[in-house]
Design an enzyme around this catalytic site. Structure first.
Site, PDB file in Angstrom:
ATOM      1  CG  ASP A  82      10.672  -7.949  -1.537  1.00 40.43           C
ATOM      2  OD1 ASP A  82      11.470  -7.020  -1.803  1.00 40.43           O
ATOM      3  OD2 ASP A  82       9.444  -7.789  -1.512  1.00 40.43           O
TER       4      ASP A  82
ATOM      5  CE1 TYR B  59       8.197   1.650  -5.649  1.00 39.24           C
ATOM      6  CE2 TYR B  59       8.066   0.754  -7.859  1.00 39.24           C
ATOM      7  CZ  TYR B  59       7.645   0.754  -6.551  1.00 39.24           C
ATOM      8  OH  TYR B  59       6.679  -0.125  -6.141  1.00 39.24           O
ATOM      9  CE  LYS B  60       9.953  -0.011  -2.108  1.00 35.69           C
ATOM     10  NZ  LYS B  60       8.873   0.880  -1.669  1.00 35.69           N
TER      11      LYS B  60
ATOM     12  NE  ARG C 126       7.699   3.282   5.106  1.00 38.47           N
ATOM     13  CZ  ARG C 126       7.651   2.634   3.925  1.00 38.47           C
ATOM     14  NH1 ARG C 126       7.984   1.359   3.839  1.00 38.47           N
ATOM     15  NH2 ARG C 126       7.249   3.235   2.840  1.00 38.47           N
TER      16      ARG C 126
ATOM     17  CG  PHE D 132       5.202  -4.661   0.458  1.00 38.74           C
ATOM     18  CD1 PHE D 132       5.106  -3.473   1.177  1.00 38.74           C
ATOM     19  CD2 PHE D 132       4.633  -4.708  -0.798  1.00 38.74           C
ATOM     20  CE1 PHE D 132       4.459  -2.358   0.645  1.00 38.74           C
ATOM     21  CE2 PHE D 132       3.976  -3.594  -1.342  1.00 38.74           C
ATOM     22  CZ  PHE D 132       3.895  -2.419  -0.621  1.00 38.74           C
TER      23      PHE D 132
END
Lengths: 405, 405
Positions: B196, B219-220, B364, B126
């Site tokens: 991560d 927040y995912k 996605r 990322f």
């Protein structure tokens, strides 16, 4: 001529800022003199946060990054803050903690003065400012030079000083520095200057002027809420070349290109790193709307009047004033040194007067002109006199230390 | 044997997690497959945030640092997250952005391997992970070595490698790495490893095991809200000596002593720096309560079933699957490469199916088993087939790029 409560009430009636108190939620029977630590809740914030939670997040979900403008909040809110510190559009960014903002601007500033390896910080500066600089210095092999409150800034400067970090208002004593003079002194020595505005912005007129960088928090006089994101300012002259060592995708020139290598954005956005906490940003945005209607000169005038009143009312107590006696030399707080400061402040809290204690011996009272009244100051002084006069603070329950004071 | 919508509805009726959907606010007629980017709003969060705003902040004001436990939230919430990643109490801290957390742990990790000057990062990791490391490396004069998705980790290691930063689940392809094996490979070369967990924690069982550090966002799959604070994990073996270069008063051993010099706290608190955003922390705390009742193995089982279903349903479209075909090799998302990925995803959104596009060509779809149903997956596949089959995506309005995709 003695000051009476009725006289204070008359001052409240004539106060040009009197309408703002109703904009805040304040508990009954509380005199809140802690607005210099955590500001009070603006009524509009309740609705704003609720809207962000239920409509923007709950209903519109991830689309709100576009439709609710979440992505742009760090700059949009930054511009609003810019209005309060004399900074132009596109020079102020919000989004992360004050410590992180200090680290970012300090790391960028040091790089703008290659060859110079010393940073000057105040020996009595707010600890997190010192800690952020000490951490950076240890990692980057810089020298940290302490500058005492009694010393002359010029005497602490030489041609190895890259950056000076100064507090506009001292968090303990409330002493106000002359930003223009100190900035000029730093520049005369070839150093850059970073101003910490935590205890001044929102309490008095601030002009960043020739300053290179500034940082500030928003949960004190700006009433942004507990842990509300900080802001940072970068002078236009440095925007094209300033590069903080702490980078992240919010500071990238093309964040949604997902490029492999970091490329700083144009403008103050390059100081962005992580995703900002949107609920806290929403609260901050709402609180700043209030300022569109505020004349900061009226705020300063009332602040001076309130602090002068408090000094006059507490004079009979013979307390050791730690704040400069001349109002031109202080921010919007009054501090006294007292060996029993801790239990006295605990007793005050128990009697409805919120202030705080700062080790080792400072009793601190903040004055937020938007919601604090003259009668509040009268009542606070009255309560303080009673607690000291009757020795109420000696009660055993006020001696016990709690985690956060 | 064809898959029918009725068959999917039957799977939903038998789903052991079916009760959790009612815990979330989800708009009507929306299939939300963006929970891997921004999770949905838990109903309990509405009340929790409202309470924090009006009662904790509005009524109790600054006292809430003690009385509402604000000061302890970074560790209290950290411990809850620790339960989801196999980390013991006192090893996980929350409070700042993912980029900042990566910077903190990477700076601390590098210092634990003095003499080694190279850090290894994924070429396809990322971006913010890469940017944080690149910024740190530029400041610290470290070498950054890229490690490609096709390569062997062991081949990228040598005795100059101090730290390896790896994503448990790749944000674009959804490929899942073997944490235990990669951790062992890094250790065999004398390097430390940082994981991560942004795209794995909350979506599948995670065990930090022998890992040295980990970071993740909330927040995912953890549904903490937009920009919710990240977390970081530090292995017990490193807690006594790890020292991030980014310091602040929340990481000090005695924050309210206001000491002049930084002294790291005992334990994971030493990774604290700035004041955390309390409103966002409140939302995160509420969302994590849900997990007390969740069996993460059921989440993984349903995730595998949902992703297998989506692959099967979309197979007739002949799309280029970017995600590993073997469910053991992927997280909880499905990605397709498609030259017209952007307009297709815009058209899907317009037809009630939320997914996202990641440059240059990735469509996605995220699968959050707590609220996504089998019928939702059926409907999403059906809509995708229609949009591609009828060329709906070719409509001019779907070509226009918006800031945030």
């Amino acid at each position: 001529m003695s000051i009476t409560r009725a006289g204070c009430a008359a001052l409240d009636s004539a106060d040009p800022l009197r309408g703002f108190r109703a904009e805040f939620v304040l508990p009954e029977n509380v005199v809140y003199m802690l607005g210099n630590s955590l500001g009070a809740l603006p009524r509009r914030t309740i609705e704003a946060v609720s809207h962000t939670v239920t409509a923007e997040w709950g209903r519109d979900l991830g689309q709100s990054w576009n439709t609710a403008g979440w992505w742009d909040l760090p700059e949009v809110i930054g511009d609003r803050i810019g209005n309060l510190i004399g900074a132009g559009p596109g020079t102020v960014l919000t989004g992360e903690s004050t410590s992180v903002s200090i680290f970012k601007v300090m790391s960028a500033a040091v790089r703008l003065r290659p060859g110079r390896r010393t940073v000057v910080v105040e020996s009595e500066g707010f600890p997190t400012d010192r800690y952020a600089v000490q951490g950076l210095a240890a990692g980057f092999d810089l020298n940290v030079r302490d500058f005492g409150p009694e010393g002359s800034l010029a005497d602490s400067l030489d041609d190895d000083v890259a950056v000076v970090l100064l507090s506009h208002v001292d968090y303990r004593t409330g002493a106000l520095r002359d930003m223009a003079a100190d900035t000029a002194a730093a520049h005369a020595a070839g150093a850059l200057v970073i101003w910490d505005l935590c205890h001044s912005a929102g309490a008095l007129p601030v002009e960043v002027g020739a300053a290179d960088f500034a940082v500030g928090c928003t949960y004190k006089y700006l009433n942004g809420g507990p842990g509300a994101p900080s802001y940072l300012y970068c002078a236009p002259a440095h925007l094209a070349e300033a590069e903080p060592v702490l980078c992240g995708w919010h500071g990238h020139a093309a964040p949604f290109a997902f490029e492999a290598d970091y490329r700083p954005a144009t403008g103050v956005r390059r100081f962005g790193a992580g995703t900002p906490p949107i609920l806290s940003m929403s609260a901050l945005g709402a609180s700043l709307e209030l300022w569109d209607k505020v004349d900061i000169r009226s705020v300063r005038a009332k602040s001076v009047a309130l602090t002068e009143l408090f000094i006059a009312l507490t004079e009979p107590l013979g307390l050791d004033l730690a704040t400069p006696r001349d109002p031109a030399g202080r921010g919007s707080q009054i501090s006294f040194r007292h060996e029993h400061g801790y239990p006295i402040m605990r007793a005050l809290l128990d009697h409805g007067v919120h202030g705080d204690f700062r080790a080792p011996d400072i009793m601190r009272f903040g004055f937020t002109p938007l919601f604090l009244r003259y009668v509040d100051v009268y009542d606070a002084a009255d309560t303080l006199a009673e607690i000291i006069g009757k020795g109420i603070w000696q009660d055993e329950r006020y001696q016990r230390r709690v985690t956060v004071t």
